[in-house]
Design an enzyme around this catalytic site. Structure first.
Site, PDB file in Angstrom:
ATOM      1  N   SER A  47       0.859  -1.193   0.000  1.00 30.20           N
ATOM      2  CA  SER A  47       0.000   0.000   0.000  1.00 30.20           C
ATOM      3  C   SER A  47       0.893   1.240   0.000  1.00 30.20           C
ATOM      4  O   SER A  47       2.097   1.146   0.254  1.00 30.20           O
ATOM      5  CB  SER A  47      -0.853  -0.025   1.268  1.00 30.20           C
ATOM      6  OG  SER A  47      -1.439   1.226   1.516  1.00 30.20           O
ATOM      7  N   TYR A  77      -2.897  -0.810  10.139  1.00 29.99           N
ATOM      8  CA  TYR A  77      -2.870  -1.061   8.687  1.00 29.99           C
ATOM      9  C   TYR A  77      -1.480  -0.720   8.128  1.00 29.99           C
ATOM     10  O   TYR A  77      -0.895  -1.485   7.375  1.00 29.99           O
ATOM     11  CB  TYR A  77      -3.956  -0.222   8.013  1.00 29.99           C
ATOM     12  CG  TYR A  77      -4.144  -0.488   6.538  1.00 29.99           C
ATOM     13  CD1 TYR A  77      -4.975  -1.525   6.099  1.00 29.99           C
ATOM     14  CD2 TYR A  77      -3.498   0.282   5.574  1.00 29.99           C
ATOM     15  CE1 TYR A  77      -5.155  -1.773   4.754  1.00 29.99           C
ATOM     16  CE2 TYR A  77      -3.669   0.039   4.221  1.00 29.99           C
ATOM     17  CZ  TYR A  77      -4.505  -0.981   3.806  1.00 29.99           C
ATOM     18  OH  TYR A  77      -4.672  -1.230   2.461  1.00 29.99           O
TER      19      TYR A  77
HETATM   20  P1  NDP Z   1     -11.979  -5.484  -0.850  1.00 33.23           P
HETATM   21  O1  NDP Z   1     -12.641  -5.281   0.480  1.00 33.23           O
HETATM   22  O2  NDP Z   1     -12.727  -5.169  -2.076  1.00 33.23           O
HETATM   23  O3  NDP Z   1     -11.449  -6.975  -0.964  1.00 33.23           O
HETATM   24  C1  NDP Z   1     -10.833  -7.624   0.100  1.00 33.23           C
HETATM   25  C2  NDP Z   1     -10.812  -9.105  -0.211  1.00 33.23           C
HETATM   26  O4  NDP Z   1     -10.136  -9.795   0.850  1.00 33.23           O
HETATM   27  C3  NDP Z   1     -12.192  -9.700  -0.327  1.00 33.23           C
HETATM   28  O5  NDP Z   1     -12.194 -10.552  -1.442  1.00 33.23           O
HETATM   29  C4  NDP Z   1     -12.367 -10.500   0.958  1.00 33.23           C
HETATM   30  O6  NDP Z   1     -13.213 -11.603   0.707  1.00 33.23           O
HETATM   31  C5  NDP Z   1     -10.926 -10.928   1.229  1.00 33.23           C
HETATM   32  N1  NDP Z   1     -10.621 -11.256   2.615  1.00 33.23           N
HETATM   33  C6  NDP Z   1     -10.627 -10.430   3.703  1.00 33.23           C
HETATM   34  N2  NDP Z   1     -10.276 -11.101   4.804  1.00 33.23           N
HETATM   35  C7  NDP Z   1     -10.020 -12.381   4.419  1.00 33.23           C
HETATM   36  C8  NDP Z   1      -9.619 -13.556   5.100  1.00 33.23           C
HETATM   37  N3  NDP Z   1      -9.391 -13.563   6.424  1.00 33.23           N
HETATM   38  N4  NDP Z   1      -9.455 -14.690   4.387  1.00 33.23           N
HETATM   39  C9  NDP Z   1      -9.681 -14.705   3.056  1.00 33.23           C
HETATM   40  N5  NDP Z   1     -10.064 -13.630   2.355  1.00 33.23           N
HETATM   41  C10 NDP Z   1     -10.241 -12.487   3.035  1.00 33.23           C
HETATM   42  O7  NDP Z   1     -10.622  -4.648  -0.771  1.00 33.23           O
HETATM   43  P2  NDP Z   1      -9.525  -4.266  -1.859  1.00 33.23           P
HETATM   44  O8  NDP Z   1      -9.746  -5.009  -3.102  1.00 33.23           O
HETATM   45  O9  NDP Z   1      -9.438  -2.807  -1.886  1.00 33.23           O
HETATM   46  O10 NDP Z   1      -8.211  -4.782  -1.116  1.00 33.23           O
HETATM   47  C11 NDP Z   1      -7.372  -5.793  -1.625  1.00 33.23           C
HETATM   48  C12 NDP Z   1      -5.984  -5.580  -1.063  1.00 33.23           C
HETATM   49  O11 NDP Z   1      -5.457  -4.365  -1.579  1.00 33.23           O
HETATM   50  C13 NDP Z   1      -5.924  -5.458   0.457  1.00 33.23           C
HETATM   51  O12 NDP Z   1      -4.774  -6.107   0.948  1.00 33.23           O
HETATM   52  C14 NDP Z   1      -5.813  -3.957   0.674  1.00 33.23           C
HETATM   53  O13 NDP Z   1      -5.212  -3.645   1.903  1.00 33.23           O
HETATM   54  C15 NDP Z   1      -4.955  -3.590  -0.515  1.00 33.23           C
HETATM   55  N6  NDP Z   1      -4.982  -2.173  -0.887  1.00 33.23           N
HETATM   56  C16 NDP Z   1      -6.121  -1.602  -1.355  1.00 33.23           C
HETATM   57  C17 NDP Z   1      -6.113  -0.287  -1.751  1.00 33.23           C
HETATM   58  C18 NDP Z   1      -7.293   0.394  -2.330  1.00 33.23           C
HETATM   59  O14 NDP Z   1      -7.203   1.588  -2.632  1.00 33.23           O
HETATM   60  N7  NDP Z   1      -8.413  -0.278  -2.510  1.00 33.23           N
HETATM   61  C19 NDP Z   1      -4.897   0.541  -1.623  1.00 33.23           C
HETATM   62  C20 NDP Z   1      -3.762  -0.163  -1.128  1.00 33.23           C
HETATM   63  C21 NDP Z   1      -3.812  -1.485  -0.791  1.00 33.23           C
HETATM   64  P3  NDP Z   1     -14.205 -12.224   1.823  1.00 33.23           P
HETATM   65  O15 NDP Z   1     -14.901 -11.065   2.454  1.00 33.23           O
HETATM   66  O16 NDP Z   1     -15.082 -13.142   1.050  1.00 33.23           O
HETATM   67  O17 NDP Z   1     -13.327 -12.970   2.770  1.00 33.23           O
END
Ligand code: NDP
Length: 258
Positions: free
Chosen positions: A143, A156
């Site tokens: 990030s 975070y």
């Molecule tokens: P979303 O909330 O859209 O997606 C998060 C995903 O993680 C979901 O598919 C969720 O699925 C899954 N997830 C969460 N916890 C678990 C778990 N314990 N086991 C398995 N799956 C899990 O977020 P983003 O797409 O934005 O985030 C994706 C990554 O990118 C993250 O690591 C985030 O920190 C990072 N990021 C995002 C940014 C942004 O601007 N969006 C910027 C920088 C980094 P489910 O709920 O079905 O478990």
């Protein structure tokens, strides 16, 4: 010469692959020729992703915080597909709040999901990758907060900075197995994770971004394909920032005042 960006014949696991950035990466991998396995906890999102991926691909109901479940899932995946070539440690959550006012659970949940989960998945995958002699690719999602110290997001930022440390350490440790470990550090990309926050600060972020817009999830797919493909075979331990220039702009020129 064969296409250095092709993922034909590769099997890829994308954690958090049922939504947001993970989904875009999973679909990018599919487009590049890989067999994709998308993992997440929500049955509903998993089913929707299974429909979108179509035949020949799979979804896994998996909580990456569960070490034994991760080991079993990766072993099952290797048994089914014979090998695992690419892992994207993307699954993540967000919790906002000051250190002084937040419950301890904010800290432990964040580290457990991002750091412990990524560690379990990387280790489970590296075992067959190294034992088979095929090598592989591990991509950790960091990030901007791998580099910045934000207010209201200490856990975070700590987890995301840790992802970069993990990336470097694993890159060095597993180079002898031909496993490349790299990170992608996204800027601000609208997803379920940050939609409410971006509804408030999104316009300002776009103004402070040289590209003058927020990122889409699709903006990250190409970087992931590159780091998963033979094109990046001599790149390891690196962070590829995908943020429209947000992190490199001289703050003096914010808001188009250049
Ligand atoms: P979303 O909330 O859209 O997606 C998060 C995903 O993680 C979901 O598919 C969720 O699925 C899954 N997830 C969460 N916890 C678990 C778990 N314990 N086991 C398995 N799956 C899990 O977020 P983003 O797409 O934005 O985030 C994706 C990554 O990118 C993250 O690591 C985030 O920190 C990072 N990021 C995002 C940014 C942004 O601007 N969006 C910027 C920088 C980094 P489910 O709920 O079905 O478990």
């Amino acid at each position: 010469m064969s296409n250095p960006f092709s993922l034909e014949g590769k099997v890829a696991l994308v954690t958090g692959g049922n939504g947001g950035i993970g989904k875009a990466i999973a679909l990018g991998f599919k487009e590049a020729g890989a067999v994709v396995v998308a993992a997440g906890r929500s049955q509903e999102k998993n089913q929707a992703m299974a429909d979108e991926l179509g035949e020949g691909h799979a979804v896994l109901e998996l909580d990456i915080r569960d070490e034994a479940a991760v080991d079993a899932a990766v072993a099952g995946l290797v048994e089914t597909h014979e090998h695992l070539d690419i892992v994207v440690n993307n699954a993540g959550i967000a919790r906002r709040g000051t250190v002084l006012e937040s419950p301890t659970a904010n800290w432990t949940d964040l580290l457990d999901t991002h750091l412990n989960g990524a560690f379990y998945c990387a280790r489970a995958a590296a075992r067959p990758m190294s034992a088979s002699g095929r090598g592989g690719k591990i991509i950790n999602i960091g990030s901007m907060y791998s580099f910045f110290g934000p207010p209201n997001a200490a856990a975070y930022a700590t987890a995301k900075t840790g992802m970069v440390g993990l990336t470097r350490a694993l890159a060095v440790e597993w180079a002898e197995y031909n496993i490349q470990v790299n990170a992608i550090c996204p800027g601000w990309h609208t997803t379920d994770l940050n939609r409410p926050l971006l509804a408030v600060i999104g316009e300002d972020i776009a103004l402070k971004t040289p590209a003058r817009r927020l990122g889409t999830t699709h903006d990250l797919a190409g970087a992931a394909v590159f780091l998963a493909a033979p094109a990046s075979d001599f790149i390891t331990g690196q962070c590829l920032t995908v943020d429209g220039g947000y992190s490199v702009q001289d703050r003096r020129w914010d808001e188009g005042q250049g």
